[in-house]
Design a protein around this motif. Structure first.
Motif, PDB file in Angstrom:
ATOM      1  N   THR A 103      66.761 134.486  28.190  1.00 37.53           N
ATOM      2  CA  THR A 103      68.077 134.158  27.615  1.00 37.53           C
ATOM      3  C   THR A 103      68.123 134.282  26.104  1.00 37.53           C
ATOM      4  O   THR A 103      69.202 134.269  25.511  1.00 37.53           O
ATOM      5  N   LEU A 104      66.950 134.363  25.437  1.00 35.59           N
ATOM      6  CA  LEU A 104      66.828 134.346  23.975  1.00 35.59           C
ATOM      7  C   LEU A 104      67.411 133.066  23.384  1.00 35.59           C
ATOM      8  O   LEU A 104      67.899 133.050  22.253  1.00 35.59           O
ATOM      9  N   ALA A 105      67.321 131.987  24.134  1.00 33.34           N
ATOM     10  CA  ALA A 105      67.770 130.678  23.656  1.00 33.34           C
ATOM     11  C   ALA A 105      66.571 129.887  23.154  1.00 33.34           C
ATOM     12  O   ALA A 105      65.498 129.883  23.776  1.00 33.34           O
ATOM     13  N   PHE A 106      66.754 129.208  22.017  1.00 31.03           N
ATOM     14  CA  PHE A 106      65.699 128.377  21.453  1.00 31.03           C
ATOM     15  C   PHE A 106      65.644 127.027  22.163  1.00 31.03           C
ATOM     16  O   PHE A 106      66.674 126.486  22.592  1.00 31.03           O
ATOM     17  N   GLY A 107      64.426 126.483  22.246  1.00 33.43           N
ATOM     18  CA  GLY A 107      64.238 125.137  22.749  1.00 33.43           C
ATOM     19  C   GLY A 107      64.324 124.133  21.619  1.00 33.43           C
ATOM     20  O   GLY A 107      64.781 124.445  20.515  1.00 33.43           O
ATOM     21  N   SER A 108      63.863 122.939  21.879  1.00 34.37           N
ATOM     22  CA  SER A 108      63.870 121.885  20.845  1.00 34.37           C
ATOM     23  C   SER A 108      62.678 122.074  19.923  1.00 34.37           C
ATOM     24  O   SER A 108      61.668 122.669  20.269  1.00 34.37           O
ATOM     25  N   LYS A 109      62.791 121.541  18.707  1.00 38.95           N
ATOM     26  CA  LYS A 109      61.738 121.650  17.718  1.00 38.95           C
ATOM     27  C   LYS A 109      60.566 120.745  18.087  1.00 38.95           C
ATOM     28  O   LYS A 109      60.751 119.609  18.519  1.00 38.95           O
ATOM     29  N   ILE A 110      59.367 121.272  17.896  1.00 42.08           N
ATOM     30  CA  ILE A 110      58.131 120.525  18.166  1.00 42.08           C
ATOM     31  C   ILE A 110      57.557 120.142  16.818  1.00 42.08           C
ATOM     32  O   ILE A 110      57.061 120.989  16.055  1.00 42.08           O
ATOM     33  N   GLU A 111      57.616 118.843  16.468  1.00 43.97           N
ATOM     34  CA  GLU A 111      57.236 118.376  15.143  1.00 43.97           C
ATOM     35  C   GLU A 111      56.235 117.243  15.220  1.00 43.97           C
ATOM     36  O   GLU A 111      56.107 116.568  16.235  1.00 43.97           O
ATOM     37  N   VAL A 112      55.507 117.044  14.126  1.00 45.61           N
ATOM     38  CA  VAL A 112      54.545 115.953  14.048  1.00 45.61           C
ATOM     39  C   VAL A 112      55.237 114.632  13.757  1.00 45.61           C
ATOM     40  O   VAL A 112      54.719 113.570  14.071  1.00 45.61           O
ATOM     41  N   LYS A 113      56.394 114.690  13.152  1.00 48.30           N
ATOM     42  CA  LYS A 113      57.102 113.473  12.722  1.00 48.30           C
ATOM     43  C   LYS A 113      57.302 112.501  13.870  1.00 48.30           C
ATOM     44  O   LYS A 113      57.577 112.902  15.005  1.00 48.30           O
TER      45      LYS A 113
END
Length: 206
Positions: A196-206
């Protein structure tokens, strides 16, 4: 195994805008077959003179465009109308002992590119501190579009074809000075669905 080396002469300009005695050599890079059954990808590259008026402030060779050659119809097209700076295109593509290496930028449907084409800090050049922007095309070099903006830097991409996603490492310009430098140590990962070329959620250390 394909290997073409062709030198073409182009005129370089010095800082005064006058024609330089030195000429920059232009070459074809090593061609490769994309996952298409009809198309050969031939990168073009040239050695940039850092003292020229070339908008690219790069030292050494870099890929400037890609020619998509359809060997079924004997037709060809460029990926971009104007030359730009294509990063990472050669990584993983070289042939070793006649065995093709992994194609880290090519999925079954798409080819992904990290492109430097924005002078974000307005210094008149696109240099190593400019943002890499994620672009995509189909395997014939059509339907080219950007997937990320110039406000963040795409540091790296990695394809997970069996799992059907691309993993991109992103960098933020935390001091808002228009540059992307090691001091901007605010990174995160994000996935891109290969269908789909859709982005997922951001993976962050915060």
């Amino acid at each position: 195994q394909f290997l073409f080396i062709l030198g073409l002469s182009v005129v370089a300009f010095d800082l005064s805008g006058q024609t330089s005695d030195k000429k920059s050599a232009r070459y074809f890079g090593r061609p490769l077959i994309s996952d298409s059954t009809t198309t050969l990808m031939i990168p073009t590259l040239y050695h940039s003179n850092p003292f020229s008026k070339d908008k690219m402030a790069a030292w050494g060779n870099y890929y400037s465009n890609i020619i998509f050659y359809n060997f079924k119809t004997d037709s060809k097209k460029k990926l971009f109308e104007k030359d730009t700076y294509i990063a990472d295109f050669d990584d993983g593509y070289y042939f070793v002992q006649d065995r093709p290496g992994p194609k880290k930028n090519i999925s079954d449907q798409y080819i992904f590119y990290r492109i430097f084409d924005v002078d974000r800090n307005k210094n008149g050049h696109i240099d190593s501190r400019a943002p890499a922007i994620l672009y995509v095309s189909d395997t014939q070099g059509n339907n080219v579009k950007s997937l990320t903006g110039a406000d963040e830097n795409v540091v790296s991409i990695e394809l997970y074809k069996k799992q059907n996603f691309l993993l991109a490492k992103m960098q933020r310009d935390i001091d808002k000075n228009g540059h992307f430098e090691p001091i901007d140590n605010d990174y995160y990962y994000i996935t891109l669905d290969l269908t789909t070329l859709a982005f997922g959620s951001k993976i962050e250390v915060k």
